[in-house]
Design an enzyme around this catalytic site. Structure first.
Site, PDB file in Angstrom:
ATOM      1  N   TRP A   1       0.852  -1.187   0.000  1.00 43.60           N
ATOM      2  CA  TRP A   1       0.000   0.000   0.000  1.00 43.60           C
ATOM      3  C   TRP A   1       0.899   1.253   0.000  1.00 43.60           C
ATOM      4  O   TRP A   1       1.879   1.316   0.724  1.00 43.60           O
ATOM      5  CB  TRP A   1      -0.923  -0.007   1.232  1.00 43.60           C
TER       6      TRP A   1
ATOM      7  N   ASP B   1     -15.442   8.855  -0.407  1.00 46.61           N
ATOM      8  CA  ASP B   1     -16.027   8.103   0.700  1.00 46.61           C
ATOM      9  C   ASP B   1     -16.731   9.020   1.713  1.00 46.61           C
ATOM     10  O   ASP B   1     -16.287  10.144   1.950  1.00 46.61           O
ATOM     11  CB  ASP B   1     -14.860   7.373   1.386  1.00 46.61           C
TER      12      ASP B   1
ATOM     13  N   ARG C   1      -9.922  -3.184   7.613  1.00 51.12           N
ATOM     14  CA  ARG C   1     -10.529  -1.848   7.585  1.00 51.12           C
ATOM     15  C   ARG C   1     -11.988  -1.890   8.073  1.00 51.12           C
ATOM     16  O   ARG C   1     -12.861  -1.245   7.503  1.00 51.12           O
ATOM     17  CB  ARG C   1     -10.464  -1.249   6.186  1.00 51.12           C
TER      18      ARG C   1
ATOM     19  N   LYS D   1     -15.932   6.229  -9.005  1.00 47.44           N
ATOM     20  CA  LYS D   1     -14.679   5.672  -8.487  1.00 47.44           C
ATOM     21  C   LYS D   1     -15.060   4.413  -7.720  1.00 47.44           C
ATOM     22  O   LYS D   1     -15.754   4.491  -6.706  1.00 47.44           O
ATOM     23  CB  LYS D   1     -13.988   6.680  -7.574  1.00 47.44           C
ATOM     24  N   TRP D   2     -14.633   3.274  -8.219  1.00 46.45           N
ATOM     25  CA  TRP D   2     -14.980   1.963  -7.634  1.00 46.45           C
ATOM     26  C   TRP D   2     -13.795   1.487  -6.816  1.00 46.45           C
ATOM     27  O   TRP D   2     -12.793   1.073  -7.360  1.00 46.45           O
ATOM     28  CB  TRP D   2     -15.299   0.988  -8.762  1.00 46.45           C
ATOM     29  N   ASP D   3     -13.965   1.551  -5.508  1.00 50.37           N
ATOM     30  CA  ASP D   3     -12.864   1.253  -4.587  1.00 50.37           C
ATOM     31  C   ASP D   3     -12.984  -0.180  -4.050  1.00 50.37           C
ATOM     32  O   ASP D   3     -14.037  -0.815  -4.154  1.00 50.37           O
ATOM     33  CB  ASP D   3     -12.927   2.270  -3.432  1.00 50.37           C
TER      34      ASP D   3
ATOM     35  N   CYS E   1     -10.089   1.392  -8.331  1.00 50.56           N
ATOM     36  CA  CYS E   1      -9.199   1.740  -7.222  1.00 50.56           C
ATOM     37  C   CYS E   1      -9.258   0.578  -6.251  1.00 50.56           C
ATOM     38  O   CYS E   1     -10.290  -0.048  -6.091  1.00 50.56           O
ATOM     39  CB  CYS E   1      -9.716   3.023  -6.568  1.00 50.56           C
TER      40      CYS E   1
ATOM     41  N   ASP F   1      -2.448   5.402  -3.245  1.00 47.64           N
ATOM     42  CA  ASP F   1      -2.891   6.375  -2.242  1.00 47.64           C
ATOM     43  C   ASP F   1      -1.759   7.309  -1.853  1.00 47.64           C
ATOM     44  O   ASP F   1      -1.960   8.239  -1.072  1.00 47.64           O
ATOM     45  CB  ASP F   1      -3.403   5.648  -0.996  1.00 47.64           C
TER      46      ASP F   1
HETATM   47  C1  DGJ Z   1      -8.876   4.194  -0.540  1.00 47.74           C
HETATM   48  C2  DGJ Z   1      -8.688   4.973  -1.804  1.00 47.74           C
HETATM   49  O1  DGJ Z   1      -7.528   4.586  -2.444  1.00 47.74           O
HETATM   50  C3  DGJ Z   1      -8.697   6.460  -1.473  1.00 47.74           C
HETATM   51  O2  DGJ Z   1      -8.416   7.212  -2.605  1.00 47.74           O
HETATM   52  C4  DGJ Z   1     -10.027   6.812  -0.887  1.00 47.74           C
HETATM   53  O3  DGJ Z   1     -11.034   6.668  -1.847  1.00 47.74           O
HETATM   54  C5  DGJ Z   1     -10.300   5.953   0.320  1.00 47.74           C
HETATM   55  N1  DGJ Z   1     -10.128   4.564   0.054  1.00 47.74           N
HETATM   56  C6  DGJ Z   1     -11.693   6.179   0.843  1.00 47.74           C
HETATM   57  O4  DGJ Z   1     -12.007   5.332   1.863  1.00 47.74           O
END
Ligand code: DGJ
Length: 744
Positions: free
Chosen positions: A200, A368, A444, A477-479, A527, A549
């Site tokens: 990360w 978020d 998380r 944005k699909w996280d 993402c 990130d």
């Molecule tokens: C992880 C993503 O990589 C960030 O850019 C952001 O969207 C956060 N999650 C939000 O929880």
């Protein structure tokens, strides 16, 4: 024609101007022998002279035939248990518990173009002239199974794509326990293996190691392609550089558990394979069913790593990415994550959007925290309805207000996850991935929804659809922020639990497909806690991905450099963020932050309302600069010039296809007092064209710029001197050079 078959000798030669790939059918055993992969060679009516055999002490397939050991034959899709002791490309367990296969050549078929592969992302053609496909059908009479090996060669690209398909034609089920997408046996081991590794906030770091006898591998067992390794590896010769020499790239179009392995045997034969990770994988193949592997895209380049990357860039930008946004200019966005985290309301969001609009930014992305009771990361994922305290007019109202400002609106989702405190979890506690009677691990503060189950995917589609239908949403944005643990699905039979990870990712692809079908004009950015799923599989659905990130410009030099090994700039999400940087605390000039972010999708992620007037002017200037140059940056050829893993000075450039224009980014991480002279030799220009570097007096021919370079200490005439040589530039300095063709 790009594929020729020598009928009498049963040899297959796939070739174009750049590359040749040759294999044949073994006379007695009818298995496939690999003969050659590399730079194009002339076609011959027989390649028998390429066969290598030696009598060696070993087990042989046939009595009295001392050269029939598969251990000493280079193969196309090696099997287990019948004289080859190296790792096989496939394995099964049948109804008597045997793990042995013996797939024998039956027939071949040539297909113009490139057929799609069912339920999986893949590269494609727009016209059948672009490629030709060879399908080899093999049969195992004992297993009652067919195996189809598929090879596509592109006519004008140094690309060969491979995949495999297993079909059960018997009356009994059997289990697939290993199903590689490709396997290639190289005759020697004089290679280094290059791959992308990280964690990360430090994704895609380039790692190079000399091959040693035995096994070296990369993989994921996390349920996603992961931060740790990207589904890509390359074999390069020792003297291969960025711009010269041989390299073979292997890139898997897949977003789940993958496996890439290089095995060097004691005779120095190198076997490379790539596919779904066999670890934990066990797929029950019932009678009449088939199993399709993902595709592996193999690139051969004799123009160094950069040559390989350019091939991947062009292919993935134009024949993997698809849909409405494929060829369009992408909007410059501002995302509120690092500006507000979870702490915002409508007023705050609108103030950011309004200021952004004034400075030329085109899209606002609400990250978020907009739903349920999501005030921190402990709650609410899965309850995809607005928090009315933060957003009294809901997403619909907010999106309309943002649109009224003249900006587009984008929204964050983490569709695959659920938190314990939600309505969704309370109603469907059995929808998470967890093993009965075992404690579910936490990541998380959230669990993974079991996307192998259709009803789960249906439910999430409906809840997203509910928001999308009524609001003006142009971007998603699909996280995805945690890896799989306790893998088990209550939706699968006991003997199908080994299917979960693959079925999960098929569910993810399905949800993407359904959303794209209904909302073809939404731009998706994938993402996964940054770049944990920046892989070719997702590029098929989401043409851009958040690369990390870590938004620090200096860290990004490495991350973006590594990512560019495979992925085009149009797919690399990159933002200008606040200082001190939130991940490393570093203070870098806004120029440098922008100069790094230009070489990607470009956007902002900071509280723009808090900037000084001077900084706002800078934002305006940078934004309008990118608007002018974004066509060049996304469509041009990318060249890596100076490597951040090796030097304090870093550089890359993009040259337009007609070579009339170029943009160069040059970065100096730490300032050095009383430093040496520097020159920056460029690449990809036309040696005979005359170029003017913006801001410089003189003009230069392409040959001079490529062989001598830009003279960086050209102090009296030169803007570069200000930002580069003099101590006053400080640490983390950078400059952009713009080159344009001029006529005398
Ligand atoms: C992880 C993503 O990589 C960030 O850019 C952001 O969207 C956060 N999650 C939000 O929880």
């Amino acid at each position: 024609m790009t594929i020729k078959v020598n009928q009498p000798t049963q040899e297959f030669h796939l070739f174009n101007n750049q590359v040749s790939y040759i294999f044949r059918v073994l006379e007695k055993s009818n298995q496939l022998e690999h003969l050659y992969y590399g730079k194009r060679i002339k076609h011959r009516t027989s390649f028998k002279h390429l066969i290598e055999r030696e009598v060696r002490p070993s087990c042989n397939m046939f009595e009295g035939d001392h050269t029939s050991s598969l251990e000493h034959i280079k193969q196309e899709y090696p099997s287990f248990g019948t004289t080859d002791y190296r790792y096989p490309a496939h394995m099964v367990t049948n109804n008597i518990g045997s793990q042995i296969t013996n797939y024998q050549y039956q027939t071949y078929r040539m297909i113009p173009g490139k057929p799609s592969i069912s339920n999986l992302p893949a590269t494609y053609v727009e016209d059948n002239e672009e490629a030709e496909t060879l399908e080899i059908t093999l049969v195992d009479e004992v297993l009652h199974s067919k195996l189809i090996l598929s090879y596509t060669i592109y006519t004008n690209r140094n690309v060969i794509c491979r995949n495999a398909k297993f079909i059960n034609e018997g009356l009994e089920a059997f289990y697939l326990t290993n199903t590689m997408s490709t396997s290639v046996d190289f005759p020697d081991d004089q290679f280094e293996m290059l791959h992308l590794t990280g964690a990360w906030a430090r994704e895609a770091h380039v790692e190079v190691q000399r091959l040693t006898k035995g096994i070296q591998s990369i993989y994921s067992a996390r349920g996603a392609s992961s931060h740790a390794h990207n589904p890509f590896l390359a074999l390069k010769r020792f003297d291969t550089t960025e711009h010269t020499g041989e390299v073979y790239g292997f890139s898997l179009v897949y977003s789940g558990n993958f496996f890439g392995q290089v095995e060097v045997d004691t005779y120095s034969v190198t076997r490379v394979m790539m596919g779904i990770n066999p670890f934990q994988f066990k797929w029950k193949l019932n009678p009449t069913e088939s199993f399709q592997t993902p595709e592996c895209v193999m690139v051969y380049s004799n123009e160094g790593l950069n040559g390989m990357s350019q091939t991947y860039h062009d292919l993935y930008r134009t024949r993997l990415a698809r849909g409405f946004w494929r060829d369009k200019e992408r909007p410059i966005l501002i995302n509120n994550w690092e500006a507000t985290y979870f702490n915002f309301n409508e007023e705050k969001i609108l103030s950011i959007a309004k200021t952004a609009k004034e400075l030329g930014i085109e899209l606002f992305v609400l990250d978020d925290g907009w739903f349920g009771e999501r005030h921190d990361d402990t709650s609410s994922l899965g309850d995809w309805f607005e928090n009315k305290e933060k957003l009294p007019n809901g997403i619909q109202g907010l999106s309309e207000k943002v649109e009224a400002l003249g900006m587009k609106f984008g929204l964050w989702f983490e569709p695959e996850m659920v938190c314990k405190d939600t309505k969704l979890f309370k109603e469907h506690p059995d929808w998470i991935i967890a093993t009965p009677n075992r404690r579910p691990s936490h990541g998380r503060n959230q669990f993974i929804l079991d996307f192998s189950r259709e009803e789960v995917v249906d439910h999430i589609f409906s809840s997203m659809d509910h928001i999308l239908e009524k609001s003006k949403i142009s971007y998603i944005k699909w996280d995805m922020n945690r890896y799989m643990t306790e893998p088990y699905s209550l939706g699968l039979a006991i003997d199908q639990q080994g299917e979960l990870a693959h079925r999960y990712i098929l569910g993810v692809y399905k949800l993407y497909e359904r959303l794209i079908e209904k909302y073809p004009e939404i731009l998706f950015e994938s993402c996964a806690g940054g770049g944990a799923r920046l892989d070719p599989g997702l590029l098929y659905y989401a043409p851009q991905a958040w690369a990390s990130d870590d938004t620090d410009a200096v860290e990004r030099l490495k991350i973006q450099y590594g990512t560019s090994m495979v992925y085009p700039l149009s797919s690399i999400g990159s933002h200008v963020s606040a200082i001190p940087n939130h991940q490393v605390g570093r203070i870098t000039p806004i120029d440098t932050r922008a100069h790094v972010a230009y070489f990607g999708t470009f956007g902002y992620e900071l509280d723009i309302t808090k900037l000084s007037e001077k900084e706002k002017e800078k934002v305006k200037e940078k934004t309008s600069f990118f608007k002018e140059k974004r066509q060049l940056i996304r469509n041009g050829q990318f060249y890596r010039l100076l490597n951040p893993f090796e030097s304090n000075e870093v550089s890359w450039m993009v040259v337009s296809d007609d070579q009339k224009e170029a943009i160069v980014g040059l970065y100096k991480v730490l300032a050095k007092p009383n430093d040496k002279y520097y020159r920056l030799p460029l690449k990809g220009l036309d040696p005979d064209k005359l170029y003017k570097i913006e801001g410089k007096e003189t003009t230069h021919y392409g040959d001079e710029l490529m062989n001598i370079g830009i003279i960086l200490a050209d102090d009296y005439t030169d803007r570069a001197g200000e930002y580069w040589s003099r101590e006053k530039a400080g640490d983390f300095s950078s400059t952009i050079f713009l080159l344009k063709e001029v006529h005398e």
